[in-house]
Design a protein around this motif. Structure first.
Motif, PDB file in Angstrom:
ATOM      1  N   LYS A 107      31.617  52.674  56.848  1.00 19.42           N
ATOM      2  CA  LYS A 107      32.829  52.780  56.041  1.00 19.42           C
ATOM      3  C   LYS A 107      33.587  51.451  55.957  1.00 19.42           C
ATOM      4  O   LYS A 107      33.964  51.017  54.862  1.00 19.42           O
ATOM      5  CB  LYS A 107      33.741  53.871  56.610  1.00 19.42           C
ATOM      6  CG  LYS A 107      34.977  54.110  55.783  1.00 19.42           C
ATOM      7  CD  LYS A 107      35.795  55.256  56.330  1.00 19.42           C
ATOM      8  CE  LYS A 107      37.001  55.513  55.440  1.00 19.42           C
ATOM      9  NZ  LYS A 107      37.766  56.657  55.880  1.00 19.42           N
ATOM     10  N   ALA A 108      33.807  50.786  57.078  1.00 18.45           N
ATOM     11  CA  ALA A 108      34.571  49.538  57.092  1.00 18.45           C
ATOM     12  C   ALA A 108      33.877  48.462  56.247  1.00 18.45           C
ATOM     13  O   ALA A 108      34.525  47.762  55.463  1.00 18.45           O
ATOM     14  CB  ALA A 108      34.770  49.051  58.521  1.00 18.45           C
ATOM     15  N   GLU A 109      32.563  48.352  56.394  1.00 17.22           N
ATOM     16  CA  GLU A 109      31.813  47.354  55.623  1.00 17.22           C
ATOM     17  C   GLU A 109      31.840  47.686  54.139  1.00 17.22           C
ATOM     18  O   GLU A 109      32.020  46.804  53.297  1.00 17.22           O
ATOM     19  CB  GLU A 109      30.369  47.279  56.118  1.00 17.22           C
ATOM     20  CG  GLU A 109      29.536  46.242  55.378  1.00 17.22           C
ATOM     21  CD  GLU A 109      28.071  46.228  55.803  1.00 17.22           C
ATOM     22  OE1 GLU A 109      27.299  45.478  55.169  1.00 17.22           O
ATOM     23  OE2 GLU A 109      27.689  46.951  56.744  1.00 17.22           O
ATOM     24  N   ALA A 110      31.664  48.959  53.804  1.00 13.36           N
ATOM     25  CA  ALA A 110      31.681  49.380  52.403  1.00 13.36           C
ATOM     26  C   ALA A 110      33.033  49.072  51.751  1.00 13.36           C
ATOM     27  O   ALA A 110      33.090  48.570  50.621  1.00 13.36           O
ATOM     28  CB  ALA A 110      31.365  50.869  52.290  1.00 13.36           C
ATOM     29  N   GLU A 111      34.115  49.351  52.465  1.00 15.93           N
ATOM     30  CA  GLU A 111      35.449  49.068  51.925  1.00 15.93           C
ATOM     31  C   GLU A 111      35.677  47.569  51.789  1.00 15.93           C
ATOM     32  O   GLU A 111      36.317  47.118  50.839  1.00 15.93           O
ATOM     33  CB  GLU A 111      36.519  49.715  52.796  1.00 15.93           C
ATOM     34  CG  GLU A 111      36.538  51.227  52.643  1.00 15.93           C
ATOM     35  CD  GLU A 111      37.498  51.925  53.602  1.00 15.93           C
ATOM     36  OE1 GLU A 111      37.995  51.281  54.555  1.00 15.93           O
ATOM     37  OE2 GLU A 111      37.745  53.127  53.376  1.00 15.93           O
ATOM     38  N   ASP A 112      35.138  46.780  52.721  1.00 18.29           N
ATOM     39  CA  ASP A 112      35.253  45.321  52.653  1.00 18.29           C
ATOM     40  C   ASP A 112      34.502  44.787  51.430  1.00 18.29           C
ATOM     41  O   ASP A 112      35.014  43.925  50.699  1.00 18.29           O
ATOM     42  CB  ASP A 112      34.703  44.695  53.941  1.00 18.29           C
ATOM     43  CG  ASP A 112      34.903  43.195  53.978  1.00 18.29           C
ATOM     44  OD1 ASP A 112      36.041  42.739  53.713  1.00 18.29           O
ATOM     45  OD2 ASP A 112      33.924  42.467  54.286  1.00 18.29           O
ATOM     46  N   ILE A 113      33.301  45.304  51.192  1.00 16.59           N
ATOM     47  CA  ILE A 113      32.514  44.897  50.028  1.00 16.59           C
ATOM     48  C   ILE A 113      33.273  45.243  48.751  1.00 16.59           C
ATOM     49  O   ILE A 113      33.381  44.424  47.836  1.00 16.59           O
ATOM     50  CB  ILE A 113      31.127  45.569  50.036  1.00 16.59           C
ATOM     51  CG1 ILE A 113      30.277  45.021  51.188  1.00 16.59           C
ATOM     52  CG2 ILE A 113      30.418  45.394  48.696  1.00 16.59           C
ATOM     53  CD1 ILE A 113      28.994  45.792  51.442  1.00 16.59           C
ATOM     54  N   LYS A 114      33.808  46.451  48.702  1.00 14.57           N
ATOM     55  CA  LYS A 114      34.561  46.886  47.521  1.00 14.57           C
ATOM     56  C   LYS A 114      35.739  45.956  47.266  1.00 14.57           C
ATOM     57  O   LYS A 114      35.977  45.527  46.128  1.00 14.57           O
ATOM     58  CB  LYS A 114      35.043  48.323  47.706  1.00 14.57           C
ATOM     59  CG  LYS A 114      35.797  48.860  46.511  1.00 14.57           C
ATOM     60  CD  LYS A 114      36.195  50.304  46.694  1.00 14.57           C
ATOM     61  CE  LYS A 114      36.929  50.774  45.443  1.00 14.57           C
ATOM     62  NZ  LYS A 114      37.312  52.171  45.515  1.00 14.57           N
ATOM     63  N   LYS A 115      36.459  45.616  48.311  1.00 15.34           N
ATOM     64  CA  LYS A 115      37.624  44.730  48.176  1.00 15.34           C
ATOM     65  C   LYS A 115      37.201  43.354  47.638  1.00 15.34           C
ATOM     66  O   LYS A 115      37.841  42.807  46.742  1.00 15.34           O
ATOM     67  CB  LYS A 115      38.322  44.589  49.526  1.00 15.34           C
ATOM     68  CG  LYS A 115      39.569  43.744  49.493  1.00 15.34           C
ATOM     69  CD  LYS A 115      40.207  43.658  50.872  1.00 15.34           C
ATOM     70  CE  LYS A 115      41.388  42.702  50.857  1.00 15.34           C
ATOM     71  NZ  LYS A 115      41.912  42.462  52.201  1.00 15.34           N
ATOM     72  N   LYS A 116      36.115  42.803  48.184  1.00 11.77           N
ATOM     73  CA  LYS A 116      35.640  41.480  47.749  1.00 11.77           C
ATOM     74  C   LYS A 116      35.226  41.495  46.276  1.00 11.77           C
ATOM     75  O   LYS A 116      35.571  40.586  45.520  1.00 11.77           O
ATOM     76  CB  LYS A 116      34.467  41.018  48.609  1.00 11.77           C
ATOM     77  CG  LYS A 116      34.858  40.599  49.999  1.00 11.77           C
ATOM     78  CD  LYS A 116      33.631  40.188  50.807  1.00 11.77           C
ATOM     79  CE  LYS A 116      34.014  39.761  52.206  1.00 11.77           C
ATOM     80  NZ  LYS A 116      32.841  39.366  53.010  1.00 11.77           N
ATOM     81  N   ILE A 117      34.465  42.523  45.869  1.00  9.12           N
ATOM     82  CA  ILE A 117      34.007  42.608  44.477  1.00  9.12           C
ATOM     83  C   ILE A 117      35.198  42.792  43.537  1.00  9.12           C
ATOM     84  O   ILE A 117      35.274  42.161  42.481  1.00  9.12           O
ATOM     85  CB  ILE A 117      32.989  43.756  44.294  1.00  9.12           C
ATOM     86  CG1 ILE A 117      31.708  43.476  45.076  1.00  9.12           C
ATOM     87  CG2 ILE A 117      32.691  43.994  42.816  1.00  9.12           C
ATOM     88  CD1 ILE A 117      30.813  42.393  44.520  1.00  9.12           C
ATOM     89  N   GLU A 118      36.145  43.650  43.915  1.00  9.98           N
ATOM     90  CA  GLU A 118      37.307  43.889  43.059  1.00  9.98           C
ATOM     91  C   GLU A 118      38.197  42.661  42.966  1.00  9.98           C
ATOM     92  O   GLU A 118      38.761  42.367  41.925  1.00  9.98           O
ATOM     93  CB  GLU A 118      38.090  45.118  43.541  1.00  9.98           C
ATOM     94  CG  GLU A 118      37.328  46.391  43.241  1.00  9.98           C
ATOM     95  CD  GLU A 118      38.020  47.649  43.752  1.00  9.98           C
ATOM     96  OE1 GLU A 118      38.975  47.553  44.577  1.00  9.98           O
ATOM     97  OE2 GLU A 118      37.590  48.742  43.336  1.00  9.98           O
TER      98      GLU A 118
END
Length: 129
Positions: A107-118
């Motif tokens: 979850k933490a990594e997925a949210e971090d990836i989402k934040k970076k892409i956005e």
């Protein structure tokens, strides 16, 4: 009901067409005053456990859903950082959006990836596994 009678009923029902089965279902619903619906399994929470904490995903599939043309360079840089792909492969992935970035991530990594892409201007969806 005797075993023989039950077997005869099963045999008779097995010979019905799908249309005949649908008609039978409707007739039985009308006669008995009920509605046939698919059963829904609901897990009961453990004694004393809060209901809201029933099921929460811990792993997520990360998918790049949109990469605007004017933001592609920044998105490609982030995709390279996340996936370790080369420039051509990352560019091809971004241009083929929607495309899976990570099949599974905590979850933490997925949210971090989402934040970076956005932050780079793209859009990402997270699908709980």
């Amino acid at each position: 009901m005797s075993k023989k009678k039950t077997e005869e009923l099963v045999d008779a029902l097995s010979e019905l067409t799908v249309l005949e089965m649908a008609e039978l279902k409707t007739l039985l619903e009308d006669k008995w005053g009920v509605k046939a619906a698919a059963p829904v399994a609901v897990a009961a929470p453990a004694a004393g456990a809060p209901v809201a904490a029933a099921v929460e995903s811990t792993d997520f599939q990360v998918t790049l859903t949109e990469a605007p043309a004017d933001k592609k360079i920044g998105i490609i840089k982030v995709v390279r950082e996340i996936t370790g792909l080369g420039l051509k492969e990352a560019k091809d992935l971004v241009e083929a959006a929607p495309k899976e970035l990570k099949p599974t991530a905590p979850k933490a990594e997925a949210e971090d990836i989402k934040k970076k892409i956005e932050t780079a201007g793209g859009k990402v969806t997270l699908k709980g596994l």
